[in-house]
Design an enzyme around this catalytic site. Structure first.
Site, short mmCIF file in Angstrom:
data_model
loop_
_atom_site.label_atom_id
_atom_site.label_comp_id
_atom_site.label_asym_id
_atom_site.label_seq_id
_atom_site.Cartn_x
_atom_site.Cartn_y
_atom_site.Cartn_z
N LYS A 67 6.79 67.53 -24.26
CA LYS A 67 6.68 68.36 -23.06
C LYS A 67 7.50 69.63 -23.26
O LYS A 67 8.62 69.57 -23.77
CB LYS A 67 7.19 67.55 -21.86
CG LYS A 67 7.19 68.28 -20.53
CD LYS A 67 7.65 67.33 -19.42
CE LYS A 67 7.88 68.06 -18.10
NZ LYS A 67 8.35 67.14 -17.03
N ASP A 119 10.12 60.99 -17.95
CA ASP A 119 10.23 62.32 -18.54
C ASP A 119 11.71 62.56 -18.85
O ASP A 119 12.51 62.79 -17.94
CB ASP A 119 9.71 63.40 -17.58
CG ASP A 119 8.20 63.36 -17.39
OD1 ASP A 119 7.62 62.25 -17.41
OD2 ASP A 119 7.60 64.42 -17.18
N LYS A 171 2.42 68.01 -22.75
CA LYS A 171 2.54 68.38 -21.34
C LYS A 171 3.25 69.73 -21.21
O LYS A 171 4.47 69.80 -21.33
CB LYS A 171 3.31 67.32 -20.55
CG LYS A 171 3.49 67.66 -19.06
CD LYS A 171 4.24 66.55 -18.33
CE LYS A 171 4.57 66.94 -16.90
NZ LYS A 171 5.30 65.87 -16.17
#
Length: 329
Positions: free
Chosen positions: A229, A165, A265
């Protein structure tokens, strides 16, 4: 719709001729022209649609399915300076068996930790199918040189991370240095190698406008993100139904034009089963059923799992057990 990339994917320029991604990203000026040529976001309409979808009610049997689906989509997360190997092992055990009294409870999708805790997390979830995700690239601020960011990624991957991430350079993005942001994502994707999927974090609360969130979404996808995300969970404004809806529209449109499917996400601020179900409705009604799977949709959360477990127990027993009957993270 196809889920694999065609031989020559294209990205449509608004009001113009389709452009290949290589052409779109060949210079700062062409990338700026493409991103600023995307349709403007109707903020009132976006927020109204997100609110309307959030009022949908579902029946008990559908709710039970939705709860299990949401549990399976959780990236169970601990990103604190006080994290210890013991805490990470406990988190891994919870990811594998969220409710030790009911082994029919699904595992979570992943545990998400800092790079120095990846090896501990990997051992804790070994053999379970639960992934280990690691934040990287000088998370959460991203204020470091590219060399440091890449070293961060390589350390996590070498330790066994299945997913990375990363945070984008919001300063560069907001200054209009889109190609710098693009090049960093490409470099991080390369550092992930074949073994780790890449989630690109925009920190939507710092991007100021919905137009910027749409541009960041397309920029991340053009650069090779496997997921886009919303946020780090470390700022005041994190995932919201509106910004997640906008990103779902982006991945839907990107697949329609390129054949490449990208996950989404939302992270930060999603704490209750009611919230999670609202987001699942957004996914189904916007991107479609192909995204209702933890390979394509995740919740970045810590406290959410406990509420999902309590609601699951209530559906099974008819009684609300309360927080004393779930483990404290």
């Amino acid at each position: 719709m196809p889920t694999t990339a065609p031989t020559s994917p294209t990205a449509e320029r608004v009001g113009g001729t389709p452009m290949a991604p290589a052409d779109v990203t060949s210079s700062d000026s062409t990338l700026r022209r493409f991103l600023h040529g995307l349709p403007g976001v109707d903020a009132v309409g976006l927020e109204a649609r997100a609110a309307a979808l959030g009022t949908r009610s579902i029946k008990t049997t559908a709710k039970a399915y939705a709860i299990d689906l949401a549990i399976s989509m959780v990236d169970l997360t601990t990103l604190e300076g006080a994290d210890t190997p013991g805490k990470v092992r406990a988190l891994g055990a919870k990811a594998v068996h969220p409710d030790p009294t009911d082994r029919t409870t699904p595992t979570t999708a992943a545990v998400c930790v800092y790079p120095d805790m990846v090896a501990v997390a990997k051992e804790a979830v070994a053999g379970s199918g639960v992934k280990v995700a690691s934040v990287a690239t000088a998370f959460p601020a991203g204020r470091a040189s590219l060399a440091v960011k890449l070293a961060d990624v390589r350390e996590a991957v070498a330790a066994g991370a299945d997913e990375i991430d990363m945070v984008i350079d919001r300063g560069a993005f907001l200054a209009g240095r889109y190609l710098k942001v693009y090049d960093e994502i490409v470099a991080v994707k390369e550092a992930c190698g074949r073994s780790a999927r890449l989630k690109v974090i925009f920190e939507t609360g710092e991007l100021s406008t919905y137009d910027n969130i749409r541009r960041a979404s397309w920029l991340g996808m053009l650069a090779g993100a496997d997921f886009i995300k919303t946020s780090t969970g470390k700022v005041a404004v994190n995932a919201t139904p509106a910004n997640t809806l906008l990103m779902l529209e982006a991945v839907r449109d990107f697949r329609a034009q390129t054949g490449v499917q990208v996950g989404v996400k939302p992270a930060g601020g999603i704490r209750t089963t009611k919230d999670a179900i609202k987001f699942l409705v957004l996914v189904n009604e916007t991107a479609g059923g192909d995204w209702l799977d933890n390979h394509w949709f995740r919740f970045g959360a810590s406290s959410l799992l406990n509420d999902l477990l309590m609601q699951r127990q209530k559906l099974a027993t008819g009684r609300y057990s309360g927080p004393d009957y779930v483990t404290v993270d």
